[in-house]
Design an enzyme around this catalytic site. Structure first.
Site, PDB file in Angstrom:
ATOM      1  N   LYS A  52      31.003  74.576  46.311  1.00  0.00           N
ATOM      2  CA  LYS A  52      30.553  73.837  45.414  1.00  0.00           C
ATOM      3  C   LYS A  52      29.012  73.185  45.724  1.00  0.00           C
ATOM      4  O   LYS A  52      28.148  73.149  45.021  1.00  0.00           O
ATOM      5  CB  LYS A  52      31.353  72.378  45.260  1.00  0.00           C
ATOM      6  CG  LYS A  52      32.624  72.786  44.298  1.00  0.00           C
ATOM      7  CD  LYS A  52      33.717  71.846  44.542  1.00  0.00           C
ATOM      8  CE  LYS A  52      34.819  72.235  43.712  1.00  0.00           C
ATOM      9  NZ  LYS A  52      36.045  71.802  44.154  1.00  0.00           N
ATOM     10  N   GLN A  96      38.833  66.595  46.754  1.00  0.00           N
ATOM     11  CA  GLN A  96      39.220  67.948  46.827  1.00  0.00           C
ATOM     12  C   GLN A  96      40.816  67.790  47.027  1.00  0.00           C
ATOM     13  O   GLN A  96      41.370  67.086  47.949  1.00  0.00           O
ATOM     14  CB  GLN A  96      38.686  68.479  48.060  1.00  0.00           C
ATOM     15  CG  GLN A  96      39.116  70.174  47.946  1.00  0.00           C
ATOM     16  CD  GLN A  96      38.649  70.997  46.925  1.00  0.00           C
ATOM     17  OE1 GLN A  96      37.801  70.462  46.024  1.00  0.00           O
ATOM     18  NE2 GLN A  96      39.527  71.864  46.448  1.00  0.00           N
ATOM     19  N   ASP A 119      35.743  66.044  37.640  1.00  0.00           N
ATOM     20  CA  ASP A 119      37.106  66.988  37.583  1.00  0.00           C
ATOM     21  C   ASP A 119      37.687  66.701  36.549  1.00  0.00           C
ATOM     22  O   ASP A 119      38.198  67.814  35.975  1.00  0.00           O
ATOM     23  CB  ASP A 119      37.759  66.742  38.776  1.00  0.00           C
ATOM     24  CG  ASP A 119      37.850  67.552  39.912  1.00  0.00           C
ATOM     25  OD1 ASP A 119      37.231  68.769  39.546  1.00  0.00           O
ATOM     26  OD2 ASP A 119      38.220  67.182  41.038  1.00  0.00           O
TER      27      ASP A 119
HETATM   28  N1  GUN Z   1      41.774  72.061  44.407  1.00  0.00           N
HETATM   29  C1  GUN Z   1      42.011  73.099  43.925  1.00  0.00           C
HETATM   30  N2  GUN Z   1      40.902  73.042  42.947  1.00  0.00           N
HETATM   31  C2  GUN Z   1      40.644  72.079  42.634  1.00  0.00           C
HETATM   32  C3  GUN Z   1      39.581  71.215  41.790  1.00  0.00           C
HETATM   33  O1  GUN Z   1      39.377  71.879  40.688  1.00  0.00           O
HETATM   34  N3  GUN Z   1      39.329  69.987  41.858  1.00  0.00           N
HETATM   35  C4  GUN Z   1      39.990  69.104  43.137  1.00  0.00           C
HETATM   36  N4  GUN Z   1      39.443  67.870  43.187  1.00  0.00           N
HETATM   37  N5  GUN Z   1      40.611  69.793  43.989  1.00  0.00           N
HETATM   38  C5  GUN Z   1      40.832  71.092  43.640  1.00  0.00           C
END
Ligand code: GUN
Length: 293
Positions: A52, A96, A119
């Site tokens: 990211k 996350q 998200d």
């Molecule tokens: N863990 C795995 N995929 C994601 C996601 O798209 N967002 C978040 N916050 N955690 C994740």
């Protein structure tokens, strides 16, 4: 058969977002700033957050990662979220997942200001999406929608069968595809672990979306000639044929299904590559205050 190429589309979209950031800079506007909270040292989460950050840099966004040990309490984490909610420098942020067991993911999700919830996991954003209001849409369903749009795949009146009813893929994508207007207007059937006669149902699908997490579950006999097949599965399977000792398989048996399809996504190289782009898109929307004004 046409391949729905996540690599081509993601590069195209990154270039579009980078261009928008350039324009914002020229006009002296605010540079989008995404923050990520990372708790503990889970290898997968480290990789996701690293990717990211890298993508933010590529398009000219600012990015900040806040790292905490997995001994952080729920109360302390909620305080950190509150700080980000009230920090005008940060346009959007993610926490996350997964989180350590002593922290409620639901509480954390609900503590994020929906205006900064890039998200798209907050119940307010999910509710707004479901009734067709402007909302942050989560990464995987948004990636699927982008693929349908960019390849101009007809959806009106089509029968879309979704395999899987998860909160992050099956449920939102089935909602989105039944909404009024393009790319929606589908008749949607959601199948899950308690569904009877799945192959009978999938054989009637014009568009088949598979998000089960079961390697090569969909075989050629389950697919109608000319169907559009979107494979969301990413299954890491042991292999003695690769250097790493692992290979990635989708939920669809690609080699035998692909010849029957009008369009199909590969794994890897399909929907997966678009998820990060959706996060960037949402962050840009947050900066421009497009969703909530
Ligand atoms: N863990 C795995 N995929 C994601 C996601 O798209 N967002 C978040 N916050 N955690 C994740």
């Amino acid at each position: 058969m046409i391949l729905l190429d996540g690599k081509v589309i993601s590069e195209q979209m990154k270039a579009e977002i980078a261009q928008e950031v350039e324009n914002i800079k020229k006009q002296g506007g605010k540079i989008p700033h995404l923050a990520a909270i990372l708790v503990g040292h889970d290898g997968g989460s480290e990789t996701y957050v690293g990717n990211k950050e890298k993508s933010c840099n590529q398009v000219g966004f600012r990015s900040t990662v806040l790292r905490f040990e997995d001994t952080i309490t729920e109360v302390q984490l909620l305080e950190e979220i509150n700080k980000l909610n009230n920090n005008p420098e940060i346009d959007g942020f993610i926490v996350q997942m997964p989180l350590p067991k002593h922290i409620s993911e639901q509480k954390v999700t609900e503590a994020i200001d929906p205006k900064k919830d890039v998200d798209g996991f907050h119940p307010l954003n999910i509710g707004r999406m479901t009734i067709g209001m402007p909302a942050y849409i989560s990464a995987t369903p948004d990636g699927i929608i982008e693929l349908l749009r960019r390849y101009k795949i007809e959806t009106l009146g089509k029968h879309c069968v979704v395999l899987g009813r998860s909160n992050i893929v099956g449920r939102p994508i089935s909602n989105l595809l039944s909404l009024k207007g393009y790319p929606g207007d589908c008749t949607v059937t959601v199948c899950h672990s308690r569904t009877k006669n799945i192959p009978e149902i999938t054989r009637t699908a014009d568009i088949l979306i598979v998000a089960l997490g079961q390697a090569e579950y969909v075989t050629a006999d389950m697919v109608k000639e000319g169907a559009v097949v979107i494979d969301v599965g990413i299954n890491r399977i042991k292999s003695d044929k690769t250097k790493s000792g692992w290979k990635l398989l989708g939920d669809v048996k690609f080699d035998e299904v692909a010849p029957k399809c009008s369009y199909i996504t590969p794994v890897p190289g399909g929907v997966g590559l678009l998820t990060i782009i959706s996060l960037l898109k949402n962050t840009l929307k947050a900066t421009k205050k497009e969703i909530y004004g």
